[in-house]
Design a protein around this motif. Structure first.
Motif, PDB file in Angstrom:
ATOM      1  N   ASP A 413       0.828  -1.215   0.000  1.00 13.13           N
ATOM      2  CA  ASP A 413       0.000   0.000   0.000  1.00 13.13           C
ATOM      3  C   ASP A 413       0.857   1.257   0.000  1.00 13.13           C
ATOM      4  OD1 ASP A 413      -2.238  -1.575  -0.006  1.00 13.13           O
ATOM      5  OD2 ASP A 413      -2.795  -1.202   2.090  1.00 13.13           O
ATOM      6  N   SER A 414       2.048   1.173   0.581  1.00 12.94           N
ATOM      7  CA  SER A 414       2.955   2.323   0.644  1.00 12.94           C
ATOM      8  C   SER A 414       4.010   2.283  -0.455  1.00 12.94           C
ATOM      9  CB  SER A 414       3.635   2.388   2.021  1.00 12.94           C
ATOM     10  OG  SER A 414       2.686   2.569   3.050  1.00 12.94           O
ATOM     11  N   LYS A 415       3.864   1.329  -1.377  1.00 16.62           N
ATOM     12  CA  LYS A 415       4.793   1.191  -2.514  1.00 16.62           C
ATOM     13  C   LYS A 415       6.248   1.015  -2.069  1.00 16.62           C
ATOM     14  CE  LYS A 415       1.879   3.602  -5.888  1.00 16.62           C
ATOM     15  NZ  LYS A 415       0.653   3.478  -5.083  1.00 16.62           N
ATOM     16  N   VAL A 416       6.415   0.252  -1.002  1.00 19.43           N
ATOM     17  CA  VAL A 416       7.751  -0.090  -0.505  1.00 19.43           C
ATOM     18  C   VAL A 416       8.212  -1.368  -1.188  1.00 19.43           C
ATOM     19  CG1 VAL A 416       9.092  -0.805   1.522  1.00 19.43           C
ATOM     20  CG2 VAL A 416       7.376   1.007   1.738  1.00 19.43           C
ATOM     21  N   TYR A 417       9.399  -1.346  -1.782  1.00 16.19           N
ATOM     22  CA  TYR A 417       9.956  -2.547  -2.397  1.00 16.19           C
ATOM     23  C   TYR A 417      10.468  -3.479  -1.289  1.00 16.19           C
ATOM     24  CZ  TYR A 417       9.894  -1.026  -7.292  1.00 16.19           C
ATOM     25  OH  TYR A 417       9.501  -0.652  -8.548  1.00 16.19           O
ATOM     26  N   PHE A 418      10.017  -4.747  -1.367  1.00 15.25           N
ATOM     27  CA  PHE A 418      10.494  -5.723  -0.395  1.00 15.25           C
ATOM     28  C   PHE A 418      10.676  -7.061  -1.078  1.00 15.25           C
ATOM     29  CE2 PHE A 418       5.968  -6.513  -0.329  1.00 15.25           C
ATOM     30  CZ  PHE A 418       5.861  -7.893  -0.112  1.00 15.25           C
ATOM     31  N   GLN A 419      11.416  -7.943  -0.412  1.00 16.41           N
ATOM     32  CA  GLN A 419      11.657  -9.295  -0.903  1.00 16.41           C
ATOM     33  C   GLN A 419      11.602 -10.248   0.286  1.00 16.41           C
ATOM     34  OE1 GLN A 419      15.857  -9.801  -2.178  1.00 16.41           O
ATOM     35  NE2 GLN A 419      16.246  -7.781  -1.288  1.00 16.41           N
ATOM     36  N   THR A 420      11.459 -11.537   0.032  1.00 14.56           N
ATOM     37  CA  THR A 420      11.487 -12.526   1.104  1.00 14.56           C
ATOM     38  C   THR A 420      12.705 -13.414   0.923  1.00 14.56           C
ATOM     39  OG1 THR A 420      10.101 -14.059  -0.160  1.00 14.56           O
ATOM     40  CG2 THR A 420       8.981 -12.533   1.342  1.00 14.56           C
ATOM     41  N   ALA A 421      13.209 -13.947   2.041  1.00 14.91           N
ATOM     42  CA  ALA A 421      14.443 -14.733   1.956  1.00 14.91           C
ATOM     43  C   ALA A 421      14.577 -15.660   3.150  1.00 14.91           C
ATOM     44  CB  ALA A 421      15.655 -13.809   1.871  1.00 14.91           C
ATOM     45  N   GLU A 422      15.474 -16.623   2.989  1.00 14.26           N
ATOM     46  CA  GLU A 422      15.968 -17.449   4.085  1.00 14.26           C
ATOM     47  C   GLU A 422      17.465 -17.189   4.221  1.00 14.26           C
ATOM     48  OE1 GLU A 422      15.088 -21.588   3.869  1.00 14.26           O
ATOM     49  OE2 GLU A 422      13.001 -21.280   3.233  1.00 14.26           O
ATOM     50  N   LEU A 423      18.016 -17.598   5.353  1.00 15.24           N
ATOM     51  CA  LEU A 423      19.444 -17.374   5.596  1.00 15.24           C
ATOM     52  C   LEU A 423      20.250 -18.563   5.071  1.00 15.24           C
ATOM     53  CD1 LEU A 423      21.232 -15.169   6.894  1.00 15.24           C
ATOM     54  CD2 LEU A 423      21.215 -16.532   8.979  1.00 15.24           C
ATOM     55  N   GLY A 424      20.265 -18.724   3.752  1.00 17.66           N
ATOM     56  CA  GLY A 424      21.037 -19.787   3.136  1.00 17.66           C
ATOM     57  C   GLY A 424      20.277 -21.095   3.029  1.00 17.66           C
ATOM     58  N   LYS A 425      20.947 -22.110   2.475  1.00 14.75           N
ATOM     59  CA  LYS A 425      20.339 -23.431   2.334  1.00 14.75           C
ATOM     60  C   LYS A 425      20.072 -24.048   3.698  1.00 14.75           C
ATOM     61  CE  LYS A 425      22.044 -24.663  -2.262  1.00 14.75           C
ATOM     62  NZ  LYS A 425      22.906 -25.567  -3.057  1.00 14.75           N
TER      63      LYS A 425
END
Length: 481
Positions: A413-425
């Motif tokens: 809603d605030s047009k913030v770029y984000f991504q999702t991740a894990e800390l490695g394999k």
């Protein structure tokens, strides 16, 4: 589901691009000058328009919506609040980051002389690759607390006119045996001693230091005789006495940290990145601080927690495991004239938090430790880690899908770029944050921070656009979560 590069949002030369680059420069200067948790806490207190909650309590004044207060935890951490319109009992929107970083600490009895060289014995702090800390220019930051209560601030190695110190390494010509060792053993912890001097006291300086024994054959206190045996050490002690007025024994009550010397620098030919010491976790602490300073009178009370000791398990009186935050929330209720134990518990359980901590950035030099579909990338914005931990999510908060959905909506809603991740394999390793500790209060928490290359090395790297998107995301969360 590949995320877009956030730089596409900022046309070079545009107003928003200039804001991004200015924010990055402000942060670079902060990072260059504040390399310990004490220095960070002092900066945050001096650069905010918040009032000391302890002074409010002593005065008997009552807090109301829009009031801005902070509480200092032993000079090593901070809790900041902007009181909202809705009852505190309904909960807060919280940003929680840590301001300690991996480093070396001086032992309590650190100084010794060996073969006309004087060294300081250290104990490394946090998870480090010890071999990375040799042959670097290092600085000494900290405090010496004397028995009379006076506190001496030490900072050697940052001013261009200052000398630097460092840890030596074995020359390649004689390193045959060393090169056969595992990386964890190439340089061992007890070998991380910092070289600080090599020039001995002259006889003239000995006479000046011990005028009462000048010309005497016998020294009743043996001090002059001891100084003769360790002339280099006593010359260093003389210099420390002249500059800082403390004795060798005062090291017993000192906290002096050994950190990389020098400023953070723009990194990359396009100046898109910053290289510096302590991005973990000041790259999240700084935008968290700036975000709460933007709050006026929010609907829900805004809070920013900046804590110590995360790198060694969040333990002790200044770590997140302490009851400092819980006690401070209780004091908030008391200052509102509305304290009850049940309301404190309800406020904590009803809160929503971003554990603002860094994530590992994908490194093309080391692709095998990452799952590319679930890795954090430079330039793709703020990173959400639903869980951290090790292997089978050990030590993880693992937030609920419902809260992830809520946070996604706030950012979109605030047009913030984000991504999702894990800390490695999955079986490569892992790490933890303060998220699970906040989660122990039954509040909703997710890790949300900036991707870092070279994490825990003396010089780490971040993307300026990720830093700025974190700042925008933190503001959106405080306002709208």
């Amino acid at each position: 589901m590949e995320r877009k590069n956030a730089w596409e949002k900022y046309e070079e030369g545009s107003k928003d691009y200039k804001k991004l680059m200015t924010f990055g420069e402000d942060y670079r200067k902060f990072l260059s000058s504040h390399k310990t948790e004490r220095e960070c806490t002092e900066f945050f207190v001096e650069n905010c328009d918040f009032k000391n909650l302890d002074d409010i309590i002593k005065s008997g004044k009552k807090l109301k919506a829009g009031d801005r207060v902070y509480r200092n935890n032993r000079g090593k951490g901070l809790a900041m609040f902007v009181i909202g319109k809705r009852p505190l009992e309904e909960g807060m929107n919280i940003l929680g980051a840590h301001i300690d970083s991996p480093r070396m600490d001086l032992k309590q009895n650190p100084m010794y002389e060996d073969t006309d060289l004087v060294l300081l014995d250290t104990h490394y702090y946090g998870g480090v690759k010890k071999y990375q800390w040799v042959t670097l220019p290092l600085a000494l930051h900290g405090v010496v607390c004397k028995k009379d209560g006076t506190k001496v601030v030490v900072n050697i190695g940052e001013d261009p006119k200052d000398p630097v110190v460092g840890v030596s390494d074995l020359l390649i010509h004689l390193a045959g045996d060393q090169m056969e060792k595992k990386a964890s053993k190439v340089v061992e912890g007890e070998a991380l001693d910092v070289l600080i001097g090599s020039r001995p006291l002259t006889d003239k300086l000995l006479d000046e230091l011990f005028p009462e024994t000048k010309g005497k054959k016998k020294d009743e206190n043996n001090q002059r005789d001891e100084a003769k045996k360790e002339r280099v050490k006593y010359n260093i002690l003389r210099l420390l006495k002249d500059k800082y007025d403390f004795e060798e024994e005062d090291f017993l009550s000192a906290e002096i940290e050994v950190v990389p010397a020098g400023e953070a620098r723009d990194y990359g030919l396009d100046r898109s990145m910053i290289m510096g010491y302590g991005h973990d976790d000041r790259v999240c602490a700084y935008p968290s601080f700036r975000a709460i300073c933007e709050m006026k009178t929010p609907e829900r009370t805004s809070a920013c927690l900046l804590v110590d000791k995360e790198e060694i398990g969040s333990v002790g009186a200044t770590g997140m495991e302490s009851r400092f935050f819980e006690n401070t929330v209780a004091e908030l209720f008391e200052a509102m004239g509305d304290y009850s134990e049940l309301k404190v518990r309800r406020a904590l359980a009803g809160s929503k938090a971003l554990s603002s901590d860094v994530s590992a950035a994908y490194d093309p030099n080391y692709p095998n430790v990452m799952d590319k579909k679930n890795a954090a990338y430079f330039g793709r914005g703020l990173v959400l880690n639903k869980y951290t931990g090790s292997r089978g999510k050990s030590g993880s908060n693992d937030t609920s899908a419902e809260f992830v959905g809520e946070v996604r909506k706030v950012f979109d809603d605030s047009k913030v770029y984000f991504q999702t991740a894990e800390l490695g394999k999955v079986d490569q390793g892992g790490g933890g944050t303060i998220a699970y500790i906040l989660g122990n209060y039954a509040m909703s928490v997710i890790d949300s921070g900036v991707a870092v290359l070279n994490m825990h090395a003396p010089w780490e790297i971040i993307s300026k656009v990720d830093l700025y998107e974190a700042y925008l995301g933190y503001i959106a969360f405080l306002k709208n979560a």
